[in-house]
Write a protein that holds these residues in place. Structure first.
Motif, PDB file in Angstrom:
ATOM      1  N   THR A  48      -5.066   4.939   6.438  1.00 49.40           N
ATOM      2  CA  THR A  48      -4.275   3.977   6.093  1.00 49.40           C
ATOM      3  C   THR A  48      -3.313   3.616   7.346  1.00 49.40           C
ATOM      4  O   THR A  48      -2.856   2.533   7.396  1.00 49.40           O
ATOM      5  CB  THR A  48      -3.140   4.476   4.988  1.00 49.40           C
ATOM      6  N   VAL A  57      -5.670   1.248   0.193  1.00 53.84           N
ATOM      7  CA  VAL A  57      -6.959   2.092   0.445  1.00 53.84           C
ATOM      8  C   VAL A  57      -7.156   2.931  -0.449  1.00 53.84           C
ATOM      9  O   VAL A  57      -6.362   3.920  -1.270  1.00 53.84           O
ATOM     10  CB  VAL A  57      -6.618   3.078   1.819  1.00 53.84           C
ATOM     11  N   ALA A  73     -11.160  -0.444   1.147  1.00 60.91           N
ATOM     12  CA  ALA A  73      -9.879  -0.919   1.480  1.00 60.91           C
ATOM     13  C   ALA A  73     -10.001  -2.365   0.973  1.00 60.91           C
ATOM     14  O   ALA A  73     -10.852  -3.050   1.044  1.00 60.91           O
ATOM     15  CB  ALA A  73      -9.552  -0.997   3.040  1.00 60.91           C
TER      16      ALA A  73
END
Length: 277
Positions: A48, A57, A73
């Motif tokens: 992240t 994510v 993502a």
């Protein structure tokens, strides 16, 4: 006309190393809406932090730390996600991640998967077949769940001789074994069947082959040994496999092959598809 949904998939071979080598410079201008990542080999916090706050994510880490790991993502939040695959006693951790995304009122289901590399005549190959068995069992369920579904990632199998530059030298190696390729015959149909990649088998569509036609490649992975990349001695083992309804909405297919060996940030190239949703 609305902008198409851009979905990309790549085996990053370790996301921290990929970012050090230039993954961020590829991703920032690419306009990707949903990104499937394989071989994350990092913690969720690492992932992240690298991607940035604009990405939502999902990450399924491997049971063994520093191994495998798959992620999704997206610019939008997933409606729901699932990580289970196969029987209860089967460990698919870090290799299979599904998510449903609401795209302007239409649900699109995306899977990021990393199939075992295997090794012929070893327990590693037995584990690979277990995973492929579980995947083939899941495919009809997934299509029934949502007719707009795509499975993408490093599937670690070249289906046809067109998919490997030096196929004659690899017929006894994991990744091109007849038993492995037979799984793809079940999914897509066998080479030479009238409806191969057009409804044969389980009916899924290999978008790479549909858009590229009957040509060698385009390859998506090259060994780091020797001059494999420079001579384009590659394997096409990264796929986007779509249900027929979603495949009909695919507008374009691209392999983002680096311009030179020095510009690579993974030994795999991203596979990018635009869909009109």
């Amino acid at each position: 006309m609305p902008r198409p949904l851009r979905i990309a998939s790549v085996n990053v071979n370790g996301v921290r190393a990929a970012y050090r080598k230039g993954m961020g410079e590829w991703l920032a201008p690419r306009g990707v809406d949903i990104l499937a990542i394989q071989e994350v080999r990092a913690e969720t916090d690492d992932l992240t932090a690298l991607l940035g706050a604009e990405w939502n994510v999902l990450h399924d880490a491997a049971t063994a730390k520093g191994r495998a790991g798959v992620a999704l993502a997206s610019r939008r939040r997933a409606e729901i996600h699932r990580v289970e695959l196969g029987p209860d006693d089967f460990d698919s951790a870090g290799r299979w991640l599904e998510a449903d995304y609401d795209v302007d009122g239409t649900i699109v289901t995306v899977v990021s998967t990393y199939v075992n590399s295997g090794e012929a005549d070893t327990p590693k190959q037995v584990e690979k077949y277990k995973f492929l068995d579980a995947m083939v069992e899941r495919l009809p369920q997934l299509a029934a769940h949502n007719p707009l579904s795509v499975i993408m990632g490093d599937l670690n199998v070249g289906h046809r001789t067109l998919d490997i530059k030096n196929w004659k030298g690899n017929v006894k190696r994991a990744g091109f074994l007849p038993q492995e390729r037979a799984y793809f015959d079940r999914i897509l149909g066998a080479e030479g069947e009238p409806d191969y990649n057009a409804g044969a088998g389980l009916g899924w569509i290999d978008l790479g082959r549909r858009f590229s036609g009957e040509v060698a490649g385009p390859y998506t992975w090259w060994s780091n040994r020797g001059q494999a990349f420079d001579t384009d001695t590659g394997w096409r083992i990264d796929y986007q496999l779509a249900t027929p309804a979603l495949a009909a909405k695919a507008r374009s297919y691209t392999v983002d092959r680096a311009a030179s060996y020095d510009e690579r940030w993974s030994d795999h190239a991203p596979v990018v598809v635009d869909y009109d949703i």
